[in-house]
Design an enzyme around this catalytic site. Structure first.
Site, PDB file in Angstrom:
ATOM      1  N   SER A  47      68.779  72.546 -65.966  1.00 54.18           N
ATOM      2  CA  SER A  47      68.571  73.326 -64.989  1.00 54.18           C
ATOM      3  C   SER A  47      67.283  74.228 -65.863  1.00 54.18           C
ATOM      4  O   SER A  47      66.009  74.571 -65.533  1.00 54.18           O
ATOM      5  CB  SER A  47      69.096  73.753 -64.732  1.00 54.18           C
ATOM      6  OG  SER A  47      68.690  75.492 -63.710  1.00 54.18           O
ATOM      7  N   TYR A  48      67.138  74.415 -67.235  1.00 50.55           N
ATOM      8  CA  TYR A  48      66.555  75.423 -67.673  1.00 50.55           C
ATOM      9  C   TYR A  48      65.753  74.340 -68.117  1.00 50.55           C
ATOM     10  O   TYR A  48      63.634  75.055 -68.052  1.00 50.55           O
ATOM     11  CB  TYR A  48      67.100  75.419 -69.735  1.00 50.55           C
ATOM     12  CG  TYR A  48      65.878  76.393 -70.383  1.00 50.55           C
ATOM     13  CD1 TYR A  48      65.324  77.400 -69.625  1.00 50.55           C
ATOM     14  CD2 TYR A  48      65.474  75.514 -71.503  1.00 50.55           C
ATOM     15  CE1 TYR A  48      65.162  78.117 -70.776  1.00 50.55           C
ATOM     16  CE2 TYR A  48      64.624  76.824 -72.048  1.00 50.55           C
ATOM     17  CZ  TYR A  48      64.013  77.828 -71.907  1.00 50.55           C
ATOM     18  OH  TYR A  48      63.804  78.210 -72.459  1.00 50.55           O
ATOM     19  N   SER A  49      65.277  73.085 -68.658  1.00 46.74           N
ATOM     20  CA  SER A  49      63.831  72.829 -68.186  1.00 46.74           C
ATOM     21  C   SER A  49      63.418  72.490 -67.439  1.00 46.74           C
ATOM     22  O   SER A  49      61.878  72.130 -67.077  1.00 46.74           O
ATOM     23  CB  SER A  49      64.227  70.848 -68.430  1.00 46.74           C
ATOM     24  OG  SER A  49      64.689  70.698 -70.503  1.00 46.74           O
ATOM     25  N   LYS A  71      61.978  76.215 -66.300  1.00 49.68           N
ATOM     26  CA  LYS A  71      60.490  76.422 -66.713  1.00 49.68           C
ATOM     27  C   LYS A  71      59.697  75.219 -66.611  1.00 49.68           C
ATOM     28  O   LYS A  71      58.149  75.829 -66.796  1.00 49.68           O
ATOM     29  CB  LYS A  71      61.353  76.424 -67.793  1.00 49.68           C
ATOM     30  CG  LYS A  71      61.516  77.207 -69.008  1.00 49.68           C
ATOM     31  CD  LYS A  71      61.535  78.464 -68.560  1.00 49.68           C
ATOM     32  CE  LYS A  71      60.402  79.276 -69.775  1.00 49.68           C
ATOM     33  NZ  LYS A  71      59.838  80.254 -70.049  1.00 49.68           N
ATOM     34  N   GLN A  89      71.219  69.645 -71.331  1.00 46.95           N
ATOM     35  CA  GLN A  89      70.530  70.560 -71.243  1.00 46.95           C
ATOM     36  C   GLN A  89      70.876  70.980 -73.002  1.00 46.95           C
ATOM     37  O   GLN A  89      69.507  70.771 -73.788  1.00 46.95           O
ATOM     38  CB  GLN A  89      71.011  71.708 -70.580  1.00 46.95           C
ATOM     39  CG  GLN A  89      68.890  72.322 -70.531  1.00 46.95           C
ATOM     40  CD  GLN A  89      68.002  72.196 -69.973  1.00 46.95           C
ATOM     41  OE1 GLN A  89      67.693  72.487 -68.993  1.00 46.95           O
ATOM     42  NE2 GLN A  89      67.211  71.751 -71.467  1.00 46.95           N
TER      43      GLN A  89
END
Length: 344
Positions: A156-158, A161, A302
């Site tokens: 989700s972070y990748s 962003k 992640q």
């Protein structure tokens, strides 16, 4: 050792693009606090978005003017009045399975901030992105900015962003130049992100090297990041992306051991094989998805992708186009941290 105050560097950047006032999001965070110190120290007025009374106090104590609100506040344009530069440093950096909140902050928040910047008087806008937009669990070796985004981001972070980066860059033009910078492994004085997490893992007995930590990583000292962002404001080309880092990559184990040593902590010897962790991360992510979030993953892909494999960045483009060069060495930064610990 404190951040160098090289008059020639200051003069060169000021001559390239004089700054009237900067609007910063994420001003009370680790990078945001240091950006405020950096620019206030240059004599440049700063307004910083603050979503709580505590954040307002932090921002004000650093010498900036707090503007009360959050990324989705309807009056962001008013907060940016008198500002000609935006630095969007706010983000949800959680490396867990992902939440609606992370998507809202990183994607919807970025959209709202850049929409407000377009409607206001912002002429130069910097997005603080991350090398994690390239993460998919495989090694990332000496990549430059032409490296494509993965079809399957690590998590989700990748994913969020990368979406934020695409959104921000879509606002480039019509009087506003938008530039994205991608740092990797930000460290140094006043660290409230990477180092506390590492020390917490040691104290809880959960820390272990992955395959002995025998792989390379790019890092960037907080002073080098602030300097690189200033250069991006002054010389960055609208619509472009720039990797920023310290002078050379370093062996992950050596660097993390040195970081812990500045706090008087000895790094553990325990190590686990990379293939086993990769398997655990994959199974954990699938179980979390299949259970609708009821089963918590012990390790996400992640987290694995950003800490368990080689990640080295080619900063040649920043050198050529921005005139970027690190202003503090890794050795000097570590010595600064150790001195601060001794004097605490």
């Amino acid at each position: 050792m404190t951040e160098p105050n090289d008059a020639a560097i200051v003069a060169a950047t000021a001559a390239a693009w004089p700054i009237a006032r900067i609007f910063i999001t994420g001003g009370s965070g680790y990078v945001g606090r240091n950006l405020i110190r950096h620019f206030v120290g240059r004599g440049i007025p700063v307004t910083a978005l603050a979503r709580s009374a505590k954040s307002e106090r932090v921002v004000a104590e650093l010498g900036a003017t707090p503007f009360s609100g959050d990324l989705l506040s309807a009056d962001l344009v008013r907060g940016m009045e008198g500002c000609d530069v935006l630095i969007h440093a706010a983000a949800d950096t959680d490396h867990g399975p992902g939440t609606e909140s992370q998507q809202r902050v990183n994607e919807e928040g970025t959209e709202a901030v850049f929409k407000a910047a377009r409607a206001g008087s912002i002429q130069r806008a910097i997005l603080l992105s991350t090398e994690s937009v390239l993460a998919d669990g495989r090694p990332i070796i000496n990549v430059d900015e032409s490296h494509p985004l993965p079809r399957r981001p690590a998590g989700s972070y990748s994913r969020s962003k990368a979406a934020a980066e695409r959104c921000a860059l879509s606002y480039n033009g019509d009087g506003m130049a938008v530039i994205a910078v991608r740092p990797r492994f930000v460290w140094g004085r006043d660290d409230t992100t990477a180092l506390p997490n590492l020390l917490g893992a040691v104290q809880s007995g959960q820390f272990a090297w992955i395959s002995d930590g025998d792989y390379l990583t790019t890092t960037i000292h907080i002073a080098n990041l602030c300097h690189g962002i200033e250069l991006a404001i002054a010389r960055g080309i609208g619509g472009e992306i720039y990797f920023l880092g310290d002078e050379e990559p370093v062996r992950f184990r050596d660097f993390v051991t040195a970081l812990m040593s500045t706090q008087g902590v000895k790094a553990p010897e325990k190590s686990v094989p990379r293939p086993m962790l990769r398997f655990i991360a994959g199974v954990g992510d699938r179980l979390h998805k299949l259970s609708g979030g009821k089963i918590a993953a012990p390790l996400t892909l992640q987290a694995f992708a950003t800490s368990a494999v080689t990640i080295t960045l080619n900063i040649g483009k920043a050198r050529r186009e921005l005139g970027y060069a690190p202003i503090i060495t890794r050795e000097a930064g570590l010595a600064e941290m150790a001195a601060a610990t001794r004097n605490a």
